[in-house]
Write a protein that holds these residues in place. Structure first.
Motif, PDB file in Angstrom:
ATOM      1  N   ARG A 183       0.831  -1.214   0.000  1.00 11.64           N
ATOM      2  CA  ARG A 183       0.000   0.000   0.000  1.00 11.64           C
ATOM      3  C   ARG A 183       0.863   1.261   0.000  1.00 11.64           C
ATOM      4  O   ARG A 183       0.559   2.247  -0.695  1.00 11.64           O
ATOM      5  CB  ARG A 183      -0.911   0.013   1.218  1.00 11.64           C
ATOM      6  N   THR A 184       1.956   1.236   0.772  1.00  8.49           N
ATOM      7  CA  THR A 184       2.831   2.410   0.841  1.00  8.49           C
ATOM      8  C   THR A 184       3.423   2.718  -0.526  1.00  8.49           C
ATOM      9  O   THR A 184       3.422   3.869  -0.987  1.00  8.49           O
ATOM     10  CB  THR A 184       3.961   2.184   1.856  1.00  8.49           C
ATOM     11  N   LEU A 185       3.939   1.696  -1.201  1.00  8.51           N
ATOM     12  CA  LEU A 185       4.590   1.909  -2.494  1.00  8.51           C
ATOM     13  C   LEU A 185       3.576   2.342  -3.555  1.00  8.51           C
ATOM     14  O   LEU A 185       3.878   3.185  -4.414  1.00  8.51           O
ATOM     15  CB  LEU A 185       5.319   0.640  -2.920  1.00  8.51           C
ATOM     16  N   ALA A 186       2.363   1.787  -3.499  1.00 11.26           N
ATOM     17  CA  ALA A 186       1.330   2.198  -4.460  1.00 11.26           C
ATOM     18  C   ALA A 186       0.990   3.671  -4.278  1.00 11.26           C
ATOM     19  O   ALA A 186       0.896   4.437  -5.262  1.00 11.26           O
ATOM     20  CB  ALA A 186       0.090   1.330  -4.286  1.00 11.26           C
ATOM     21  N   ALA A 187       0.799   4.085  -3.024  1.00 11.88           N
ATOM     22  CA  ALA A 187       0.490   5.497  -2.739  1.00 11.88           C
ATOM     23  C   ALA A 187       1.669   6.389  -3.083  1.00 11.88           C
ATOM     24  O   ALA A 187       1.501   7.526  -3.553  1.00 11.88           O
ATOM     25  CB  ALA A 187       0.118   5.648  -1.265  1.00 11.88           C
ATOM     26  N   LEU A 188       2.888   5.892  -2.868  1.00  7.94           N
ATOM     27  CA  LEU A 188       4.091   6.672  -3.189  1.00  7.94           C
ATOM     28  C   LEU A 188       4.176   6.935  -4.685  1.00  7.94           C
ATOM     29  O   LEU A 188       4.483   8.063  -5.114  1.00  7.94           O
ATOM     30  CB  LEU A 188       5.329   5.917  -2.708  1.00  7.94           C
ATOM     31  N   MET A 189       3.918   5.920  -5.510  1.00 10.73           N
ATOM     32  CA  MET A 189       3.970   6.107  -6.962  1.00 10.73           C
ATOM     33  C   MET A 189       2.954   7.154  -7.426  1.00 10.73           C
ATOM     34  O   MET A 189       3.250   7.998  -8.284  1.00 10.73           O
ATOM     35  CB  MET A 189       3.698   4.766  -7.661  1.00 10.73           C
ATOM     36  N   GLN A 190       1.781   7.111  -6.834  1.00 10.94           N
ATOM     37  CA  GLN A 190       0.750   8.078  -7.195  1.00 10.94           C
ATOM     38  C   GLN A 190       1.162   9.491  -6.800  1.00 10.94           C
ATOM     39  O   GLN A 190       0.997  10.447  -7.566  1.00 10.94           O
ATOM     40  CB  GLN A 190      -0.571   7.700  -6.527  1.00 10.94           C
ATOM     41  N   LEU A 191       1.747   9.621  -5.608  1.00  9.59           N
ATOM     42  CA  LEU A 191       2.173  10.942  -5.132  1.00  9.59           C
ATOM     43  C   LEU A 191       3.283  11.503  -6.016  1.00  9.59           C
ATOM     44  O   LEU A 191       3.272  12.694  -6.382  1.00  9.59           O
ATOM     45  CB  LEU A 191       2.649  10.824  -3.683  1.00  9.59           C
ATOM     46  N   LEU A 192       4.256  10.686  -6.384  1.00 14.53           N
ATOM     47  CA  LEU A 192       5.358  11.155  -7.223  1.00 14.53           C
ATOM     48  C   LEU A 192       4.848  11.578  -8.596  1.00 14.53           C
ATOM     49  O   LEU A 192       5.329  12.572  -9.172  1.00 14.53           O
ATOM     50  CB  LEU A 192       6.417  10.047  -7.367  1.00 14.53           C
ATOM     51  N   ASP A 193       3.871  10.858  -9.123  1.00 14.42           N
ATOM     52  CA  ASP A 193       3.295  11.214 -10.421  1.00 14.42           C
ATOM     53  C   ASP A 193       2.548  12.541 -10.342  1.00 14.42           C
ATOM     54  O   ASP A 193       2.675  13.389 -11.238  1.00 14.42           O
ATOM     55  CB  ASP A 193       2.356  10.094 -10.881  1.00 14.42           C
ATOM     56  N   GLU A 194       1.804  12.727  -9.265  1.00 20.57           N
ATOM     57  CA  GLU A 194       1.036  13.979  -9.107  1.00 20.57           C
ATOM     58  C   GLU A 194       1.952  15.193  -9.027  1.00 20.57           C
ATOM     59  O   GLU A 194       1.629  16.268  -9.532  1.00 20.57           O
ATOM     60  CB  GLU A 194       0.177  13.895  -7.844  1.00 20.57           C
ATOM     61  N   HIS A 195       3.119  15.029  -8.381  1.00 22.98           N
ATOM     62  CA  HIS A 195       4.041  16.151  -8.200  1.00 22.98           C
ATOM     63  C   HIS A 195       5.146  16.166  -9.256  1.00 22.98           C
ATOM     64  O   HIS A 195       6.096  16.958  -9.162  1.00 22.98           O
ATOM     65  CB  HIS A 195       4.655  16.110  -6.799  1.00 22.98           C
ATOM     66  N   LYS A 196       5.010  15.275 -10.260  1.00 22.63           N
ATOM     67  CA  LYS A 196       5.965  15.225 -11.363  1.00 22.63           C
ATOM     68  C   LYS A 196       7.413  15.108 -10.863  1.00 22.63           C
ATOM     69  O   LYS A 196       8.307  15.845 -11.303  1.00 22.63           O
ATOM     70  CB  LYS A 196       5.802  16.454 -12.265  1.00 22.63           C
ATOM     71  N   LEU A 197       7.626  14.182  -9.940  1.00 23.21           N
ATOM     72  CA  LEU A 197       8.954  13.916  -9.390  1.00 23.21           C
ATOM     73  C   LEU A 197       9.494  12.624 -10.003  1.00 23.21           C
ATOM     74  O   LEU A 197       8.857  11.565  -9.910  1.00 23.21           O
ATOM     75  CB  LEU A 197       8.875  13.782  -7.864  1.00 23.21           C
TER      76      LEU A 197
END
Length: 314
Positions: free
Chosen positions: A274-288
């Protein structure tokens, strides 16, 4: 009745049962129990003062335990120590010989103490000492001396080889060569008892290990088996191409022990998927953009620290 008939593994070379040894008020071994199976590399791990040296010395017949049973090769080692010693080879942390003795001479001298000695020439070839066979001991390098120690350990064609902290003081090349030789022992069907403080060495070489703490065995099993059973949370390291505000990660599910900023962050998680799935989404949203992402489960070192409290026993 043998120890194996009371429930030990049928192919055990060594059976240690309820081994106890005190030095005054210090309980160095408090009921140590384990088996070493035929043809395996078995590791004894633990912090300083855990009881490793005492246990090994009792197995080698260098110390008499206060109580307990040691059966080796089907022989009661406490009742018949001379018979057992004929079948054991040992390479300890340091090997000291006379400065002006040569490897060839040393192998002949030590071989004379045994009923069935190996041919010195064969041992010199096996341990890559032929070119140093007639050189004085005081001219040998650290790696050559350690290979000499292994050759001496095999001088009696042993059924069990005991290696006590074999890589101590060796450079990386000598360590690599020694590890290759230990693995070769296994391929040749030899049984090895290894003590080490090096967790990478234990994980790479050992089929099974016993972890000692304050004179007791607190865990036994294959390294990967012990690691898989660990409840320790995995760690994640993340580095991004753009500066990273670590506060963005604070609310990810399962995240703990968040540390770092900008160049990279490190954290543990109780819900890795769950952590890694949410992390990927967050990085995509912030274009990191990800530069590096590593997920590390518990290591053998983590297991040892967890089981022994992380402290030294001496």
């Amino acid at each position: 009745m043998s120890l194996q008939s009371r429930g030990a593994a049928p192919a055990a070379k060594v059976c240690v049962r309820d081994l106890r040894k005190n030095y005054g008020k210090i309980e160095a071994a408090r009921g140590v129990t384990f088996d070493i199976l035929d043809g395996e590399i078995f590791g004894l791990l633990g912090p300083n003062g855990a009881g490793k040296t005492t246990t090994v010395e009792c197995i080698l017949g260098l110390r008499e335990p206060d109580s307990g049973e040691i059966e080796m090769f089907g022989i009661d080692a406490r009742r018949n120590p001379a018979d057992v010693k004929q079948k054991i080879g040992a390479a300890l942390q340091t090997t000291s010989l006379q400065d002006k003795i040569t490897p060839r001479e040393a192998l002949r001298v030590f071989g004379g103490f045994y009923r069935d000695p190996a041919e010195p020439e064969r041992l010199l070839e096996r341990f890559s000492l032929l070119d140093k066979a007639d050189a004085y001991f005081d001219t040998l390098s650290g790696g050559q001396r350690q290979r000499m120690a292994l050759a001496l350990a095999f001088v009696n064609n042993p059924e069990l080889i005991v290696l006590d902290e074999p890589i101590t003081g060796l450079d990386p090349v000598a360590r690599r060569d020694l590890h290759a030789e230990i693995l070769r022992m296994k391929q040749d069907g030899d049984t090895v008892l290894l003590t080490t403080h090096n967790m990478d060495e234990a994980e790479r070489l050992c089929d099974r290990i016993a972890i000692l703490d304050r004179g007791r065995v607190v865990a036994t099993g294959a390294p990967r088996e012990l690691i898989s059973q660990s409840t320790a949370a995995p760690w994640v390291f993340l580095a991004t191409a753009q500066p990273l505000d670590s506060s963005l990660l604070a609310n990810l599910p399962g995240i703990q022990d968040l540390a770092g900023e900008n160049s990279g962050v490190r954290f543990s998680t109780t819900q890795a998927t769950r952590t890694l799935a949410a992390l990927m989404q967050l990085l995509d949203e912030h274009k990191l953009d990800i530069v590096e992402l590593r997920v590390r489960k518990a290591t053998l070192e983590d297991i040892l620290i967890d089981l022994t409290g992380g402290g030294r026993n001496d």
